[in-house]
Write an enzyme that holds these catalytic residues in place. Structure first.
Site, mmCIF file in Angstrom:
data_model
loop_
_atom_site.group_PDB
_atom_site.id
_atom_site.type_symbol
_atom_site.label_atom_id
_atom_site.label_comp_id
_atom_site.label_asym_id
_atom_site.label_seq_id
_atom_site.Cartn_x
_atom_site.Cartn_y
_atom_site.Cartn_z
ATOM 1 N N THR A 1 54.856 56.194 94.337
ATOM 2 C CA THR A 1 54.481 57.495 94.856
ATOM 3 C C THR A 1 53.232 57.287 95.719
ATOM 4 O O THR A 1 52.550 56.270 95.612
ATOM 5 C CB THR A 1 54.235 58.487 93.708
ATOM 6 N N GLY A 2 52.943 58.256 96.580
ATOM 7 C CA GLY A 2 51.980 58.084 97.658
ATOM 8 C C GLY A 2 50.600 57.585 97.312
ATOM 9 O O GLY A 2 50.172 56.528 97.789
ATOM 10 N N SER B 1 53.060 61.707 97.699
ATOM 11 C CA SER B 1 52.384 61.814 96.406
ATOM 12 C C SER B 1 53.291 62.566 95.441
ATOM 13 O O SER B 1 54.080 63.423 95.863
ATOM 14 C CB SER B 1 51.052 62.550 96.553
ATOM 15 N N GLY B 2 53.163 62.253 94.149
ATOM 16 C CA GLY B 2 54.035 62.853 93.137
ATOM 17 C C GLY B 2 54.161 64.361 93.227
ATOM 18 O O GLY B 2 55.279 64.891 93.314
ATOM 19 N N LYS C 1 45.888 55.825 86.716
ATOM 20 C CA LYS C 1 45.961 54.972 87.905
ATOM 21 C C LYS C 1 45.170 53.681 87.738
ATOM 22 O O LYS C 1 45.642 52.607 88.111
ATOM 23 C CB LYS C 1 45.512 55.736 89.147
ATOM 24 N N ASP D 1 57.754 62.061 93.206
ATOM 25 C CA ASP D 1 58.523 61.795 91.984
ATOM 26 C C ASP D 1 60.012 62.024 92.248
ATOM 27 O O ASP D 1 60.866 61.256 91.794
ATOM 28 C CB ASP D 1 58.074 62.699 90.833
ATOM 29 N N HIS E 1 50.025 58.829 86.772
ATOM 30 C CA HIS E 1 49.235 60.052 86.855
ATOM 31 C C HIS E 1 47.770 59.687 87.082
ATOM 32 O O HIS E 1 47.354 58.550 86.826
ATOM 33 C CB HIS E 1 49.401 60.874 85.579
ATOM 34 N N HIS F 1 53.383 69.458 88.299
ATOM 35 C CA HIS F 1 54.741 69.036 88.670
ATOM 36 C C HIS F 1 55.475 68.426 87.474
ATOM 37 O O HIS F 1 56.328 67.567 87.631
ATOM 38 C CB HIS F 1 54.687 68.065 89.857
#
Length: 152
Positions: free
Chosen positions: A45-46, A65-66, A23, A71, A19, A98
């Site tokens: 993820t992206g 991306s998540g 990061k 995800d 998240h 998300h």
């Protein structure tokens, strides 16, 4: 549910997810273990994948991306036996839009019995394990038998 065995290979397929507030922590962890991780195949993820690749020079297969479905892409790979280890630094103090995807990802990792780290200590335990770069037999659901039972 009946179980069967899956052998995790010596060269693992590792998914990296973090998240936003986590990061930088993941980047530092990857940098610290860069030499070992270079022997494995990395997915992410992206945003996380692109940041890790840029910061470390490691090859990372980046999904979406998540929040945009990444995800769920990683979760699908877990269900298909294409991910062996999940390193997922999630932020327990901030809600994400998300969140259902996050829960689904962790559920699939549990269903398919892959090693999961959700914090630095566990990630270090996993990567420093004597079996990390060896093959490892794990029990997983026997899906063909499960499906046969459901179709009776």
């Amino acid at each position: 549910m009946e179980l069967t065995t899956r052998t995790l290979p010596a060269q693992k397929k590792i998914a990296l997810v973090a998240h936003d507030h986590c990061k930088s922590m993941l980047m530092k962890w990857v940098e610290r273990h860069k030499a070992l991780l270079a022997n494995h195949t990395l997915y992410a993820t992206g945003t996380t994948g692109n940041l890790v690749q840029r910061a470390t020079g490691l090859n990372v297969n980046a999904m979406l991306s998540g929040p945009m479905g990444g995800d769920q892409q990683v979760g699908a790979m877990i269900a298909e036996g294409k991910i062996d280890v999940l390193i997922f630094f999630w932020d327990p103090l901030n809600a994400v839009p998300h969140d259902p995807d996050v829960k689904a990802l962790l559920r699939l990792a549990t269903v398919w019995n892959i090693p999961v780290a959700t914090n630095l200590s566990t990630a270090d335990f996993i990567i420093q394990s004597p079996t990390f770069s060896d093959t490892l037999d794990v029990l997983i659901p026997d899906y063909p038998r499960y499906l046969a039972e459901r179709l009776k």
